[in-house]
Scaffold this motif. Structure first.
Motif, PDB file in Angstrom:
ATOM      1  N   GLN A   1      -2.859   3.254  -9.491  1.00  0.00           N
ATOM      2  CA  GLN A   1      -4.243   2.948  -9.171  1.00  0.00           C
ATOM      3  C   GLN A   1      -4.391   2.417  -7.743  1.00  0.00           C
ATOM      4  OE1 GLN A   1      -6.836   3.794 -11.054  1.00  0.00           O
ATOM      5  NE2 GLN A   1      -5.325   4.685 -12.464  1.00  0.00           N
ATOM      6  N   THR A   2      -3.379   1.683  -7.266  1.00  0.00           N
ATOM      7  CA  THR A   2      -3.418   1.207  -5.886  1.00  0.00           C
ATOM      8  C   THR A   2      -3.352   2.379  -4.909  1.00  0.00           C
ATOM      9  OG1 THR A   2      -2.328  -0.846  -6.550  1.00  0.00           O
ATOM     10  CG2 THR A   2      -2.305  -0.294  -4.208  1.00  0.00           C
ATOM     11  N   THR A   3      -2.489   3.333  -5.221  1.00  0.00           N
ATOM     12  CA  THR A   3      -2.403   4.532  -4.381  1.00  0.00           C
ATOM     13  C   THR A   3      -3.723   5.287  -4.371  1.00  0.00           C
ATOM     14  OG1 THR A   3      -0.037   4.720  -4.870  1.00  0.00           O
ATOM     15  CG2 THR A   3      -1.149   6.669  -3.994  1.00  0.00           C
ATOM     16  N   ARG A   4      -4.339   5.411  -5.545  1.00  0.00           N
ATOM     17  CA  ARG A   4      -5.622   6.105  -5.634  1.00  0.00           C
ATOM     18  C   ARG A   4      -6.702   5.359  -4.856  1.00  0.00           C
ATOM     19  NH1 ARG A   4      -9.469   6.475 -10.682  1.00  0.00           N
ATOM     20  NH2 ARG A   4     -10.961   7.958  -9.902  1.00  0.00           N
ATOM     21  N   MET A   5      -6.694   4.019  -4.961  1.00  0.00           N
ATOM     22  CA  MET A   5      -7.666   3.220  -4.233  1.00  0.00           C
ATOM     23  C   MET A   5      -7.456   3.349  -2.726  1.00  0.00           C
ATOM     24  SD  MET A   5     -10.239   1.261  -4.935  1.00  0.00           S
ATOM     25  CE  MET A   5     -11.280  -0.020  -4.222  1.00  0.00           C
ATOM     26  N   THR A   6      -6.212   3.403  -2.306  1.00  0.00           N
ATOM     27  CA  THR A   6      -5.926   3.578  -0.878  1.00  0.00           C
ATOM     28  C   THR A   6      -6.432   4.924  -0.378  1.00  0.00           C
ATOM     29  OG1 THR A   6      -3.968   2.169  -1.095  1.00  0.00           O
ATOM     30  CG2 THR A   6      -4.097   3.586   0.848  1.00  0.00           C
ATOM     31  N   SER A   7      -6.237   5.971  -1.182  1.00  0.00           N
ATOM     32  CA  SER A   7      -6.753   7.295  -0.804  1.00  0.00           C
ATOM     33  C   SER A   7      -8.263   7.286  -0.702  1.00  0.00           C
ATOM     34  CB  SER A   7      -6.305   8.343  -1.830  1.00  0.00           C
ATOM     35  OG  SER A   7      -4.904   8.435  -1.891  1.00  0.00           O
TER      36      SER A   7
ATOM     37  N   LEU B   1     -10.793  -3.572   2.899  1.00  0.00           N
ATOM     38  CA  LEU B   1      -9.975  -3.356   1.708  1.00  0.00           C
ATOM     39  C   LEU B   1      -8.569  -2.874   2.044  1.00  0.00           C
ATOM     40  CD1 LEU B   1     -12.473  -1.657  -0.773  1.00  0.00           C
ATOM     41  CD2 LEU B   1     -11.441  -3.911  -1.005  1.00  0.00           C
ATOM     42  N   ARG B   2      -8.384  -2.356   3.218  1.00  0.00           N
ATOM     43  CA  ARG B   2      -7.079  -1.780   3.555  1.00  0.00           C
ATOM     44  C   ARG B   2      -5.987  -2.843   3.552  1.00  0.00           C
ATOM     45  NH1 ARG B   2      -7.391   2.569   8.353  1.00  0.00           N
ATOM     46  NH2 ARG B   2      -5.404   3.126   7.409  1.00  0.00           N
ATOM     47  N   THR B   3      -6.269  -4.017   4.107  1.00  0.00           N
ATOM     48  CA  THR B   3      -5.232  -5.062   4.181  1.00  0.00           C
ATOM     49  C   THR B   3      -4.808  -5.554   2.797  1.00  0.00           C
ATOM     50  OG1 THR B   3      -6.011  -5.738   6.363  1.00  0.00           O
ATOM     51  CG2 THR B   3      -4.678  -7.325   5.123  1.00  0.00           C
ATOM     52  N   PRO B   4      -5.749  -5.973   1.898  1.00  0.00           N
ATOM     53  CA  PRO B   4      -5.291  -6.405   0.575  1.00  0.00           C
ATOM     54  C   PRO B   4      -4.614  -5.301  -0.219  1.00  0.00           C
ATOM     55  CG  PRO B   4      -7.693  -6.310   0.672  1.00  0.00           C
ATOM     56  CD  PRO B   4      -7.202  -6.198   2.063  1.00  0.00           C
ATOM     57  N   LEU B   5      -5.069  -4.062  -0.064  1.00  0.00           N
ATOM     58  CA  LEU B   5      -4.410  -2.961  -0.775  1.00  0.00           C
ATOM     59  C   LEU B   5      -2.988  -2.763  -0.267  1.00  0.00           C
ATOM     60  CD1 LEU B   5      -7.270  -0.302  -1.039  1.00  0.00           C
ATOM     61  CD2 LEU B   5      -6.163  -1.515  -2.918  1.00  0.00           C
ATOM     62  N   THR B   6      -2.802  -2.894   1.028  1.00  0.00           N
ATOM     63  CA  THR B   6      -1.445  -2.770   1.580  1.00  0.00           C
ATOM     64  C   THR B   6      -0.540  -3.871   1.045  1.00  0.00           C
ATOM     65  OG1 THR B   6      -2.365  -1.793   3.600  1.00  0.00           O
ATOM     66  CG2 THR B   6      -0.128  -2.647   3.713  1.00  0.00           C
ATOM     67  N   VAL B   7      -1.046  -5.090   0.958  1.00  0.00           N
ATOM     68  CA  VAL B   7      -0.253  -6.208   0.428  1.00  0.00           C
ATOM     69  C   VAL B   7       0.089  -5.974  -1.039  1.00  0.00           C
ATOM     70  CG1 VAL B   7      -0.281  -8.679  -0.069  1.00  0.00           C
ATOM     71  CG2 VAL B   7      -1.232  -7.829   2.090  1.00  0.00           C
ATOM     72  N   ILE B   8      -0.915  -5.563  -1.832  1.00  0.00           N
ATOM     73  CA  ILE B   8      -0.667  -5.327  -3.259  1.00  0.00           C
ATOM     74  C   ILE B   8       0.360  -4.220  -3.446  1.00  0.00           C
ATOM     75  CG2 ILE B   8      -1.745  -4.512  -5.384  1.00  0.00           C
ATOM     76  CD1 ILE B   8      -4.309  -5.907  -4.480  1.00  0.00           C
ATOM     77  N   ALA B   9       0.189  -3.128  -2.681  1.00  0.00           N
ATOM     78  CA  ALA B   9       1.138  -2.017  -2.815  1.00  0.00           C
ATOM     79  C   ALA B   9       2.543  -2.450  -2.420  1.00  0.00           C
ATOM     80  CB  ALA B   9       0.674  -0.846  -1.942  1.00  0.00           C
ATOM     81  N   GLY B  10       2.660  -3.294  -1.401  1.00  0.00           N
ATOM     82  CA  GLY B  10       3.989  -3.761  -0.989  1.00  0.00           C
ATOM     83  C   GLY B  10       4.650  -4.603  -2.053  1.00  0.00           C
ATOM     84  N   TYR B  11       3.939  -5.540  -2.653  1.00  0.00           N
ATOM     85  CA  TYR B  11       4.525  -6.369  -3.701  1.00  0.00           C
ATOM     86  C   TYR B  11       4.868  -5.547  -4.948  1.00  0.00           C
ATOM     87  CZ  TYR B  11       3.785 -10.833  -1.338  1.00  0.00           C
ATOM     88  OH  TYR B  11       3.869 -11.888  -0.463  1.00  0.00           O
TER      89      TYR B  11
ATOM     90  N   ALA C   1       3.821   0.527 -13.074  1.00  0.00           N
ATOM     91  CA  ALA C   1       3.617   1.925 -12.677  1.00  0.00           C
ATOM     92  C   ALA C   1       2.133   2.262 -12.627  1.00  0.00           C
ATOM     93  CB  ALA C   1       4.349   2.861 -13.633  1.00  0.00           C
ATOM     94  N   GLN C   2       1.369   1.803 -13.638  1.00  0.00           N
ATOM     95  CA  GLN C   2      -0.070   2.069 -13.635  1.00  0.00           C
ATOM     96  C   GLN C   2      -0.764   1.355 -12.480  1.00  0.00           C
ATOM     97  OE1 GLN C   2      -1.308   0.869 -17.556  1.00  0.00           O
ATOM     98  NE2 GLN C   2      -0.829   2.863 -18.467  1.00  0.00           N
ATOM     99  N   MET C   3      -0.367   0.118 -12.200  1.00  0.00           N
ATOM    100  CA  MET C   3      -0.946  -0.614 -11.082  1.00  0.00           C
ATOM    101  C   MET C   3      -0.634   0.079  -9.764  1.00  0.00           C
ATOM    102  SD  MET C   3      -0.002  -4.429 -12.406  1.00  0.00           S
ATOM    103  CE  MET C   3      -0.486  -5.244 -10.887  1.00  0.00           C
ATOM    104  N   SER C   4       0.589   0.564  -9.612  1.00  0.00           N
ATOM    105  CA  SER C   4       0.955   1.272  -8.382  1.00  0.00           C
ATOM    106  C   SER C   4       0.160   2.564  -8.236  1.00  0.00           C
ATOM    107  CB  SER C   4       2.454   1.564  -8.391  1.00  0.00           C
ATOM    108  OG  SER C   4       2.826   2.271  -7.224  1.00  0.00           O
TER     109      SER C   4
END
Length: 437
Positions: A254-260, A220-230, A249-252
């Motif tokens: 939740q992406t940060t929370r998912m990464t944590s 999951l780390r790779t797709p989350l990194t891509v999503i967070a970058g875009y 903003a909400q997507m960002s």
């Protein structure tokens, strides 16, 4: 006993009087008295000899028929023998019931004597440990040679230490595909009981869970990194429509929370799979607390009054990254669950039991019913509030595993509405005074 002695003495007196009277009729009373007493003495010795022969032959059959004091002794002894025989039969019957019941158990039971020698075992233990009937009397460590079990046996049986001794998990002797859990319990003087459980299925399920969590989290780390970058690119470009600002903003967020969450899962997987007590870093407690306090103040944004108190600086031996994670988790939780303006205290103190890191807050507190489950994965006292604070539900689980790897423990004192105090307790052998360090 006194009545028997008096009766025997009376019998002796009667024999002496009778022989003396008969002796007067013949004119040789003293010869008659000596003859009578000699016969009485031989009679007593003959009865004693009969009783002694009965004892020497293993007390087979009833006691010999005698008269006088030896007759009373024989009767009493025979009654005691019958009572002992009945009690022995009861004990044998009870032992057979115990052996029959333990033979039906799926867990292995091994009885040890003489500081670790095999005395008895049930069929389950015979199968799991590959024992044979002629192995009785040999040390158990001759068949279970794992160094961890040998040390466990030494601590429990020889040194008689029982505190903080968990069961030993190790491969079965001669069969590495089977996993056994063994626990030694001492009783009596030189006796011990070993409980053996086959936990192969549980071990495989746990290993499967660990592998699944680690692999999925890693993938999951790779797709989350891509999503967070875009998302970051869209937010910083200024070219996105205005009505997209809130969704982005909400997507960002939740992406940060998912990464944590993924990072915490990976950390937990690493803590579970790596060897315990492997860290040898020398960590200054004062410096670690100051670093953690800086992170907590950054998260608080000066909304809380945070103080640091270190009664005695020490060098803590362990993994620096894991210790920082445990110390920081407690401090950041205190910030998240304390109201604005509330005091938060980080304190380190030392006593005869070791060193203690305490985090005290004035937050919402925890009901005592929740405290035993706080270190479970994803367990939340207040799920809605935890999600609002951005927690993953894994912080205290990480703390628990870090403490296990450092031979430490955690205690919690909390009152709903008045705050909580989380204390990490480190043993004295993990601490070194800064002067000697």
């Amino acid at each position: 006993m006194l009545d028997r002695s008096i009766g025997e003495f009376a019998r002796f007196v009667v024999i002496a009087l009778v022989t003396t009277i008969l002796g007067f009729s013949t004119g040789h009373w003293w010869l008659a008295l000596c003859a009578g007493l000699t016969v009485y003495l031989f009679w007593i010795l003959w009865q004693q000899n009969q009783f002694d022969r009965w004892l020497s032959n293993g007390r087979r059959g009833p006691a010999p028929t005698s008269f006088g004091v030896w007759g009373d002794i024989s009767d009493d002894f025979y009654r005691l023998q019958r009572r002992h025989r009945k009690e022995k039969q009861k004990l044998h019957a009870m032992l057979r019931r115990v052996q029959d019941s333990t033979s039906a158990l799926r867990e292995g039971i091994v009885a040890l004597e003489d500081e670790g020698n095999l005395a008895w075992w049930n069929p389950a233990a015979e199968q799991m440990l590959r024992l044979r009937p002629d192995d009785a009397g040999q040390p158990l460590v001759n068949f279970v040679r794992d160094p961890r079990f040998v040390e466990h046996m030494y601590q429990r049986v020889v040194l008689q230490k029982t505190a903080n001794q968990e069961p030993i998990t190790l491969p079965a002797p001669g069969d590495d595909s089977r996993i056994l859990q063994m626990e030694v319990t001492r009783f009596g003087q030189d006796e011990a009981l070993v409980i053996v459980r086959d936990i192969t299925r549980l071990h495989n399920l746990e290993q499967m869970r660990r592998d699944f969590v680690a692999n999925v989290s890693h993938e999951l780390r790779t797709p989350l990194t891509v999503i967070a970058g875009y998302l970051e690119t869209l937010q910083s470009s200024g070219q996105a429509p205005r009505n997209w600002d809130r969704p982005l903003a909400q997507m960002s967020e939740q992406t940060t929370r998912m990464t944590s969450l993924v990072n915490d899962l990976l950390l937990l997987a690493r803590l579970e799979t790596s060897e315990r007590d492997s860290g040898r870093d020398k960590v200054s407690v004062r410096e670690l607390m100051e670093r953690v306090a800086s992170e907590a103040r950054a998260l608080s944004g000066e909304r809380h009054a945070l103080t640091v108190e270190c009664d005695e600086d020490c060098i803590l031996t362990g993994d620096s990254g894991e210790l920082h994670s445990a110390f920081a988790n407690l401090a950041l939780n205190a910030v998240k669950y304390s109201p604005d303006g509330g005091p938060i205290e980080l304190r380190w103190y030392r006593d005869d039991r070791g060193g203690h890191y305490a985090v005290k807050d004035c937050g919402i507190g925890i009901d005592p019913v929740h405290i035993p489950r706080l270190t479970e994965r994803f367990y939340r006292v207040d799920a809605g509030r935890s999600r609002e604070s951005g927690g993953t539900g894994l912080g205290l689980a990480i703390v628990k595993h870090v403490l296990l790897r450092h031979s430490a423990s955690m205690s919690v004192v909390s009152t709903p509405g008045r705050g909580s105090t989380f204390t990490l307790n480190f043993p004295a052998h993990k601490l070194t005074a800064t002067t000697s360090a």
